[in-house]
Design a protein around this motif. Structure first.
Motif, PDB file in Angstrom:
ATOM      1  N   PHE A 106      76.341  67.403  37.946  1.00 48.96           N
ATOM      2  CA  PHE A 106      75.293  68.373  37.613  1.00 48.96           C
ATOM      3  C   PHE A 106      75.813  69.574  36.828  1.00 48.96           C
ATOM      4  N   LEU A 141      76.908  68.532  33.283  1.00 45.73           N
ATOM      5  CA  LEU A 141      75.843  68.019  32.420  1.00 45.73           C
ATOM      6  C   LEU A 141      74.845  69.097  32.022  1.00 45.73           C
ATOM      7  N   LYS A 142      74.610  70.076  32.891  1.00 41.37           N
ATOM      8  CA  LYS A 142      73.595  71.082  32.586  1.00 41.37           C
ATOM      9  C   LYS A 142      74.025  71.992  31.439  1.00 41.37           C
ATOM     10  N   THR A 182      69.131  66.841  33.708  1.00 41.05           N
ATOM     11  CA  THR A 182      70.289  66.981  34.586  1.00 41.05           C
ATOM     12  C   THR A 182      69.895  66.932  36.049  1.00 41.05           C
ATOM     13  N   SER A 227      71.200  63.661  38.262  1.00 44.48           N
ATOM     14  CA  SER A 227      72.053  63.904  39.424  1.00 44.48           C
ATOM     15  C   SER A 227      71.368  63.469  40.713  1.00 44.48           C
TER      16      SER A 227
END
Length: 225
Positions: free
Chosen positions: A139, A142-143, A151, A155
Motif C-alpha cells: 500500500f 503503490l499509493k 491502491t 491492497s
C-alpha cells in the motif's frame, strides 16, 4: 518512469507471493510451523530482494513510531475486539463452526494442545508480517504512484483473497463469503490507518486486537476456555 516500474514490481511480487501461499495452503498443506516458515520467507525475502535491486523502494519510513496515533489505534483495536466477540456470541448459533477445528487439525496439525503457541504467533508475529507485506510494502509504495482508489482496492482485495485457500474448507458458503468480505473491509481500514499515519504500527495494533478476538473464539472452539 522508474517509480512506476518499481510499483509494477511490487504488484508482481504481491501476486506471486499470493499464488505461492495459495499453492502451499491448498495443495501441499504442510503443518502450521512449516507453513509459517514458508510465509515468513515469501513475505520478507521477495520484498527485500526487490528493494535490494531497486533503490527507489525503502522500508525505513514504515517503521517510524508516532505515539499519539497509537492511542487512537488502541481504542479502535479494543472496539474491533468487542465487535468480533459480540458478533460471535450473537450470530454464532446460526452457523456450524465444527469444521474449523477439524480443518485446522487435519490440514495444519493445529489442535488444543498446541493452539496456545499458534495463537501467540498469529497475534504478534503473523499480524506484523501481514501488515508489513500488504500495507508497508504494497500500500505505502503503490499509493505514491497510483491513485488512492486503486491502491486501497488492490491492497485490500489481495489481503482478502490471500486467505481464501487457507479457509476454504472451514465454513459453510454463506459464512465464508461474509468473512472474505469482512477481510476486505478490514484491509480498507488498515490501509486508511497507514494512509493517515504513514507507518504500519497503527494498523498492526488494530490487526493484533482483531486476531486476539479470533483467537479467543478459537480457544472456545477447542474448549480450552
Amino acid at each position: 518512469m522508474e517509480n512506476r516500474k518499481s510499483a509494477y514490481g511490487v504488484i508482481l511480487i504481491v501476486i506471486i507471493s499470493g499464488l505461492i501461499m495459495a499453492y502451499i495452503d491448498a495443495i501441499i498443506s504442510p503443518p502450521y510451523f512449516i507453513k509459517s516458515i514458508f510465509k515468513i520467507i515469501t513475505f520478507l525475502a521477495l520484498p527485500f530482494l526487490l528493494c535490494r535491486f531497486n533503490k527507489s523502494l525503502s522500508f525505513k519510513s514504515v517503521f517510524k513510531l508516532d505515539r499519539k496515533s497509537l492511542k487512537v489505534s488502541l481504542a479502535l483495536g479494543i472496539a474491533v475486539y468487542i465487535i468480533i466477540i459480540g458478533a460471535y456470541f450473537t450470530l454464532g448459533g446460526f452457523f456450524d463452526f465444527s469444521n474449523v477445528t477439524k480443518a485446522l487439525n487435519s490440514n495444519m496439525g493445529v489442535n488444543a494442545r498446541n493452539f496456545v503457541y499458534v495463537a501467540l504467533y498469529i497475534s504478534f508475529i503473523n499480524s506484523l508480517l501481514e501488515e508489513f507485506f500488504f500495507r508497508g510494502f504494497a500500500f505505502l509504495n503503490l499509493k505514491r504512484v497510483f491513485s488512492k482508489r486503486f491502491t486501497y482496492v488492490f491492497s485490500s482485495i489481495s489481503f482478502a483473497l490471500y486467505h481464501i485457500a487457507m479457509m476454504v474448507s472451514w465454513f459453510d458458503p454463506i459464512l465464508f463469503v461474509f468473512i472474505i468480505v469482512s477481510l476486505f473491509c478490514a484491509g480498507m481500514l488498515f490501509d486508511w490507518l497507514n494512509d493517515k499515519y504513514e507507518n504500519i504500527y497503527c494498523s498492526w495494533l488494530v490487526h493484533m486486537c482483531a486476531n486476539f478476538a479470533i483467537n479467543t473464539v478459537g480457544f472456545m472452539l477447542f474448549e480450552i476456555i
